[in-house]
Enzyme design. Structure first.
Site, PDB file in Angstrom:
ATOM      1  N   LYS A  88      37.582  40.390  33.005  1.00 29.22           N
ATOM      2  CA  LYS A  88      38.344  40.378  34.254  1.00 29.22           C
ATOM      3  C   LYS A  88      38.138  41.686  35.007  1.00 29.22           C
ATOM      4  CE  LYS A  88      43.078  40.211  35.840  1.00 29.22           C
ATOM      5  NZ  LYS A  88      44.447  40.329  35.483  1.00 29.22           N
TER       6      LYS A  88
ATOM      7  N   LYS B   1      46.211  52.347  37.024  1.00 35.01           N
ATOM      8  CA  LYS B   1      46.262  51.820  35.659  1.00 35.01           C
ATOM      9  C   LYS B   1      45.072  52.295  34.820  1.00 35.01           C
ATOM     10  CE  LYS B   1      49.098  47.800  36.919  1.00 35.01           C
ATOM     11  NZ  LYS B   1      49.384  46.360  36.671  1.00 35.01           N
TER      12      LYS B   1
ATOM     13  N   LYS C  43      39.371  44.152  30.443  1.00 36.66           N
ATOM     14  CA  LYS C  43      40.028  44.123  31.760  1.00 36.66           C
ATOM     15  C   LYS C  43      39.840  45.480  32.420  1.00 36.66           C
ATOM     16  CE  LYS C  43      44.444  43.479  34.089  1.00 36.66           C
ATOM     17  NZ  LYS C  43      45.809  42.958  33.983  1.00 36.66           N
TER      18      LYS C  43
ATOM     19  N   TYR D 199      42.052  30.500  41.146  1.00 39.24           N
ATOM     20  CA  TYR D 199      43.021  29.949  42.094  1.00 39.24           C
ATOM     21  C   TYR D 199      42.434  28.761  42.843  1.00 39.24           C
ATOM     22  CZ  TYR D 199      45.155  34.378  40.940  1.00 39.24           C
ATOM     23  OH  TYR D 199      45.687  35.428  40.231  1.00 39.24           O
TER      24      TYR D 199
ATOM     25  N   SER E  28      42.410  37.624  42.209  1.00 39.44           N
ATOM     26  CA  SER E  28      42.978  37.397  43.538  1.00 39.44           C
ATOM     27  C   SER E  28      42.097  37.945  44.663  1.00 39.44           C
ATOM     28  CB  SER E  28      44.369  38.018  43.608  1.00 39.44           C
ATOM     29  OG  SER E  28      44.321  39.394  43.271  1.00 39.44           O
TER      30      SER E  28
ATOM     31  N   ARG F  68      49.043  41.643  43.122  1.00 37.73           N
ATOM     32  CA  ARG F  68      50.215  42.524  43.038  1.00 37.73           C
ATOM     33  C   ARG F  68      51.184  42.215  44.173  1.00 37.73           C
ATOM     34  NH1 ARG F  68      46.946  48.013  41.216  1.00 37.73           N
ATOM     35  NH2 ARG F  68      46.135  47.113  39.285  1.00 37.73           N
TER      36      ARG F  68
HETATM   37  C1  PBG Z   1      49.009  42.506  35.312  1.00 39.42           C
HETATM   38  C2  PBG Z   1      48.044  41.488  35.814  1.00 39.42           C
HETATM   39  C3  PBG Z   1      47.223  41.679  36.927  1.00 39.42           C
HETATM   40  C4  PBG Z   1      46.508  40.504  37.099  1.00 39.42           C
HETATM   41  C5  PBG Z   1      46.890  39.623  36.089  1.00 39.42           C
HETATM   42  N1  PBG Z   1      47.839  40.258  35.297  1.00 39.42           N
HETATM   43  C6  PBG Z   1      47.131  42.815  37.865  1.00 39.42           C
HETATM   44  C7  PBG Z   1      47.058  44.168  37.347  1.00 39.42           C
HETATM   45  O1  PBG Z   1      46.578  44.438  36.248  1.00 39.42           O
HETATM   46  O2  PBG Z   1      47.514  45.051  38.075  1.00 39.42           O
HETATM   47  C8  PBG Z   1      45.528  40.298  38.207  1.00 39.42           C
HETATM   48  C9  PBG Z   1      45.167  38.900  38.544  1.00 39.42           C
HETATM   49  C10 PBG Z   1      44.543  38.739  39.873  1.00 39.42           C
HETATM   50  O3  PBG Z   1      44.249  39.723  40.599  1.00 39.42           O
HETATM   51  O4  PBG Z   1      44.336  37.579  40.255  1.00 39.42           O
HETATM   52  N2  PBG Z   1      49.433  42.389  34.025  1.00 39.42           N
END
Ligand code: PBG
Length: 332
Positions: free
Chosen positions: A256, A225, A202, A321, A282, A212
């Site tokens: 991801k 992060k 990730k 989605y 997203s 978010r």
């Molecule tokens: C956080 C989490 C995130 C997503 C899934 N779980 C965002 C992040 O790491 O800040 C992102 C999913 C998306 O953008 O569709 N645990």
């Protein structure tokens, strides 16, 4: 030229593209609704369908509406749904205790779906960010995200989700050592059948922005992060993470975001042969849906083409989605 190909004109590669029948015959990959895991956002209330402005077509749903969504998904042939809670800011704390509350939103939704649509697989999210007053996936101490204390909390969260009936646990936190700790705890608690889909590779990505907003974490997050999510410049490191998580007991692995990281999907599948998923996140969704809304691209076609890309890159499936819209199109 490959040695198995005769030179032109004996080989004319257009011959097999000449008609729809011939093209169908030699098609290498397919997308079906069975390839999808549908991420949904859960909020409190009853009968609520609340649009998310940065994700046109995606809503936050109250538990009763999530149950309807699960019913629809099952009818469309989508095998799994993934729950993300939008937590009331008043329930966000420094100790993140809401994360393992047996009656939190995610667990209530899990029980309601299991009750109404037992056939669908339920995936749940393990990470502290929806519950954390600091907006991070782990505990913050003196400005740093601490690993081992976070893993203990993630294990509690995992067990509460398994107790509620989750089929697939999805740790999205990127702490070290969490897969092994979660697997041990699940075995010890009698949850041998609960699987883990590790968010193994990730990346620290700007493509998560709309998510978010959707879970209400944008305002809470201080800083970035980058001390736990991966540097987008790295690929070998992704292989080390995936191998590590498989050795700790992950049943499935994820890359991801998705489309900007298809090279990682392909390497992961070729290197390990494990069930491999991509998360079309997203921001990827928002780009396609936003452009389609303006008439700049043909939304349906771009959606299906983007989903096919994951299959071509070696993925077994994709979190998207678009799942219900794509399934409706694919089912005719
Ligand atoms: C956080 C989490 C995130 C997503 C899934 N779980 C965002 C992040 O790491 O800040 C992102 C999913 C998306 O953008 O569709 N645990």
């Amino acid at each position: 030229m490959r040695p198995s190909q005769a030179p032109f004109p004996a080989t004319r590669l257009r011959r097999l593209r000449r008609t729809p029948a011939l093209r169908a015959l030699v098609q290498e990959n397919t997308v079906t609704p069975a390839d999808f895991i549908w991420p949904v956002f859960v909020r409190d209330g009853d009968g609520v369908v609340e649009p998310i402005p940065s994700m046109p077509g995606v809503n936050r749903l109250s538990v009763d509406k999530v149950v309807e969504a699960a019913r629809e998904a099952h009818a469309l042939g989508i095998p799994a749904i993934c729950l993300f809670p939008y937590t009331d800011p008043a329930l966000k704390t420094k100790d993140c205790a809401e994360a393992w509350n047996p009656d939190n939103l995610s667990n209530r939704a899990t029980r309601a779906i299991k009750d109404a649509v037992p056939e669908i697989a339920i995936m749940t999210d393990v990470a502290l960010d929806p519950y954390n007053i600091d907006g991070h996936d782990g505990f913050v101490e003196d400005g740093a995200i601490v690993n081992d204390r976070t893993v203990e909390a993630l294990v509690r969260q995992t067990l509460s989700q398994a107790d509620a009936g989750a089929d697939i646990i999805g740790p999205s936190d990127m702490m070290d050592g969490r897969i092994g700790a979660m697997r041990d705890a699940l075995e010890a608690a009698g949850h041998q059948g609960v699987s883990i889909l590790s968010y193994a590779a990730k990346y620290a990505s700007a493509f998560y922005g709309p998510f978010r907003d959707a879970v209400g974490a944008s305002g809470a997050l201080k800083g970035d992060k980058k001390t736990y999510q991966m540097n987008p410049a790295n690929a070998d490191e992704a292989m080390r993470l995936i191998e590590r998580d498989l050795r700790e007991g992950a049943d499935m692995v994820m890359v991801k975001p998705g489309m900007p990281y298809l090279d990682i999907c392909r390497r992961a599948k070729d290197s390990f042969g494990a069930p491999t998923f991509a998360y079309q996140v997203s921001g990827e969704y928002a780009m396609i849906a936003g452009a389609a809304e303006r008439g700049w691209v043909d939304g349906d076609k771009v959606m299906l083409e983007s989903l096919m890309a994951f299959k071509r890159a070696g993925c077994d499936g994709v979190l998207t989605y678009f799942a219900p819209a794509a399934a409706r199109l694919l089912n005719g």
